[in-house]
Structure formats: structure tokens, C-alpha cells
Design an enzyme around this catalytic site. Structure first.
Site, PDB file in Angstrom:
ATOM      1  N   ASP A  47     -58.530  47.984   4.897  1.00 52.51           N
ATOM      2  CA  ASP A  47     -59.167  47.873   6.217  1.00 52.51           C
ATOM      3  C   ASP A  47     -58.961  49.156   7.011  1.00 52.51           C
ATOM      4  OD1 ASP A  47     -60.240  46.260   8.643  1.00 52.51           O
ATOM      5  OD2 ASP A  47     -58.344  47.121   9.352  1.00 52.51           O
ATOM      6  N   TYR A  52     -59.839  55.063  14.117  1.00 55.86           N
ATOM      7  CA  TYR A  52     -58.548  55.578  13.678  1.00 55.86           C
ATOM      8  C   TYR A  52     -58.651  57.060  13.326  1.00 55.86           C
ATOM      9  CZ  TYR A  52     -57.827  50.522  12.957  1.00 55.86           C
ATOM     10  OH  TYR A  52     -57.769  49.159  13.095  1.00 55.86           O
ATOM     11  N   LYS A  78     -65.075  48.804  11.125  1.00 55.01           N
ATOM     12  CA  LYS A  78     -65.313  48.236  12.446  1.00 55.01           C
ATOM     13  C   LYS A  78     -66.465  48.931  13.164  1.00 55.01           C
ATOM     14  CE  LYS A  78     -60.509  46.929  12.442  1.00 55.01           C
ATOM     15  NZ  LYS A  78     -59.992  47.749  11.342  1.00 55.01           N
TER      16      LYS A  78
END
Length: 331
Positions: A47, A52, A78
Site C-alpha cells: 500500500d 508519500y 490513494k
């Protein structure tokens, strides 16, 4: 019954926050070694998010995974922010120690979601994304704009992700947030499959989730993934709690008391933390991050460590975990 994307082989995964340089400047070579350790340990759920490291983590995950058989792993990322390249002088201040040169904006419209998915596929080099989480649509991230962005998501992200799932382009979708309310709001107005519950449920802090979140997702047939089951390293001994430097009052004493009982049973806090989260029927996976290959190996060892039932009995007797919280059975 919703189809289960994450199976027994995905109970322990790996998250991409640390590889995105959240806590230290992890190099490309170090990131590769961490992901190698995860794969060699048998981890098959990965994930990440474009957030990030301002797209760094997602690129690193993709660079590693694109050489693997695509059917052998589950990949989630995401949506909710769009990224555009900027000069180094214009990179916004963030939590990342060494991000790439990107700026971003929150956008939960249908067009933005489609673009975000296309961008993630391009960055990762993968053919498809298994699970898409709507990222950080919560008050701790967007403040008083939450009602505005929730409306935007109800009209855009929620609908388009259900359409993409029904078309077979993605396998599942849900929220990826640090708070309970956004998951409840999403369930109320859409049909998510699985949500990433980042800081709502851990061995140290779980009462509110037991009372409000778990019954709601169970009723809706929605499963959960634990994204910060160690409270972003606090359970492992770091002096940060849920990505912040402020430690809640009484938490140090609670951690010490649980650690002392764990020592009595020859287990460590990491083992206890993993098994506590996965004992809840609603949680199908836990995805701790790692800054070193050794942390990955420790996570796998902790995952495979049996926990004596008397340990859980003692924690409940001492009032260190909520009486209504599920714990592993005797078996």
C-alpha cells in the site's frame, strides 16, 4: 456479500509512509532493500500513496513491483490530491524529509479521481490498481473545508469509484483516513468495499472505534485495513504518536504497563499490537511501514509469534484494553 480482495495471504502487508521519507531520508537503495525484504518474507500486499514523499513512495513501490508477476500481489494507492512538478524552491513544507519536487491540491471530483488513477498507473508502471482509497478526506487534513470536500466526493469520487469497480477497472475502493467520521459519512451515502483505518484502532487506543466504527462497518459489510497499528512507531518505542511529536497524557505509562506484562509472557509489544488488531473480525490486514529491512523481518516474526491467551486476560483484568474489544481466541 462483497467479494474479499484481501485474503489470509494478505493479513500482513507493508505501507509506504516510511519509504516516502516520513521519518528519515530513506534512499532509493534502502527502499529497494526494504521492499526486497518484504517480498522475501512472503508479504504480498503493498500500500502506498502519491502523497508519500510527494510521489516518491509510489514510484519506488512501482519500480519494485513491476518486475513481479502482477497476479501475485495486491497493490493499493490513494486519490484525493493532484500533483504537479514545481522548481525545488516552490516545494511546499510537508512532513517528508526528502520529497520530490511537486506541489499538490486536494480535489475529490470525478475528473480528478480519474486523472489521479491515470497518474498513479503512469508513475508506478503497473497495469492496474487493485484497491483505491480516498485519501485524507477528514477534518485533521482539510480542516473546515471538510463539508465542502465531502460534498465534492459524494458527487464525484464515491460515484466514479463505484463505476470503475463495477466495470472491473479496479477491484475495490473505500476511505483512507485518520478519523472515524469520514468512514461513517462514506458508508451512509455510498457503497465502499474496504477502508484504510489509519490511527483509529490500536492496542493503545481503540475504545471509540469499538463503540462506533466497528459496528457500522460490520453492518455495511465493509472490511478494514489497519494503517497505523503501532501508532506510527510509538508502540515500537519511538517518541512520536500518530505522526505527531506530542504524546497523549497517560500513554507512556500505558505503554510501559503493557510492555511489562508482555515481557512476563516472553513476547514483545509489536507482536501484541499486530495480533490485537487482527483479532477484530472487521480487520482483514495490517500494513506497518518500515525504514529498514530488519523492521520488515521483525514484523513478520511478530506476526508469526503465538500469543498466550492469559496475556489478553491479564490486560483486560488490568483495564489496559477495553472490555468490549475483541482479542485472539484460545486457539
Amino acid at each position: 456479500m462483497k467479494p474479499q480482495i484481501l485474503t489470509e495471504s494478505h493479513r500482513l502487508g507493508i505501507g509506504g509512509v516510511a519509504i516516502g521519507t516520513a521519518f528519515e531520508d530513506v534512499t532509493d537503495e534502502q527502499a529497494r532493500k526494504i521492499l526486497d525484504a518484504a517480498w522475501n518474507s512472503g508479504i504480498r500486499y503493498y500500500d502506498t500513496s502519491p502523497w508519500y514523499g510527494l510521489t516518491k513512495s509510489e514510484r519506488r513501490f512501482g519500480d519494485f513491483l513491476k518486475s513481479k508477476n502482477r497476479k501475485d500481489f495486491i497493490f493499493s494507492t490513494k486519490v484525493g490530491r493532484l500533483f504537479h512538478e514545481v522548481p525545488e524552491s516552490e516545494v511546499p513544507p510537508t512532513m517528508w524529509k526528502n520529497p520530490l519536487n511537486y506541489d499538490f491540491k486536494h480535489d475529490y471530483t470525478a475528473d480528478a479521481i480519474k486523472k489521479s488513477i491515470a497518474d498513479s498507473l503512469q508513475r508506478s508502471g503497473l497495469d492496474y490498481i487493485d484497491i483505491v482509497y480516498i485519501h485524507d478526506l477528514s477534518e485533521d487534513q482539510v480542516g473546515d473545508r471538510y463539508p465542502y470536500f465531502l460534498k465534492q466526493a459524494r458527487e464525484g469520487a464515491f460515484k466514479v469509484l463505484s463505476e470503475l469497480r463495477d466495470q472491473g477497472i479496479i477491484k475495490a475502493w473505500g476511505m483512507g483516513v485518520n478519523k472515524i467520521e469520514p468512514i461513517l459519512d462514506c458508508i451512509e451515502s455510498a457503497d465502499p468495499d474496504i477502508c484504510l483505518s489509519a490511527t483509529q484502532y490500536s492496542i493503545l487506543e481503540h475504545e471509540d472505534a469499538v463503540d462506533r466504527l466497528l459496528p457500522a462497518v460490520k453492518k455495511a459489510g465493509v472490511k478494514l485495513v489497519s494503517g497505523a497499528g503501532y501508532n506510527s512507531g510509538y508502540i515500537a518505542g519511538r517518541e512520536r504518536y500518530n505522526y505527531k511529536d506530542v504524546i497523549p497524557k497517560g500513554m507512556a505509562e500505558k505503554r510501559s504497563r503493557i510492555a511489562a506484562i508482555a515481557e512476563k509472557y516472553n513476547i514483545d509489544l509489536i507482536s501484541a499490537a499486530i495480533h490485537f488488531v487482527l483479532a477484530a473480525d472487521e480487520f482483514v490486514s495490517i500494513i506497518p511501514g518500515a525504514s529498514t529491512p530488519e523492521q520488515v523481518q521483525h514484523n513478520m516474526k511478530a506476526f508469526e509469534t503465538p500469543i498466550p491467551f492469559d496475556f489478553w486476560k491479564e490486560l483486560k483484568a488490568e483495564g489496559l484494553i477495553y472490555e468490549k474489544a475483541q482479542v485472539p481466541s484460545r486457539e
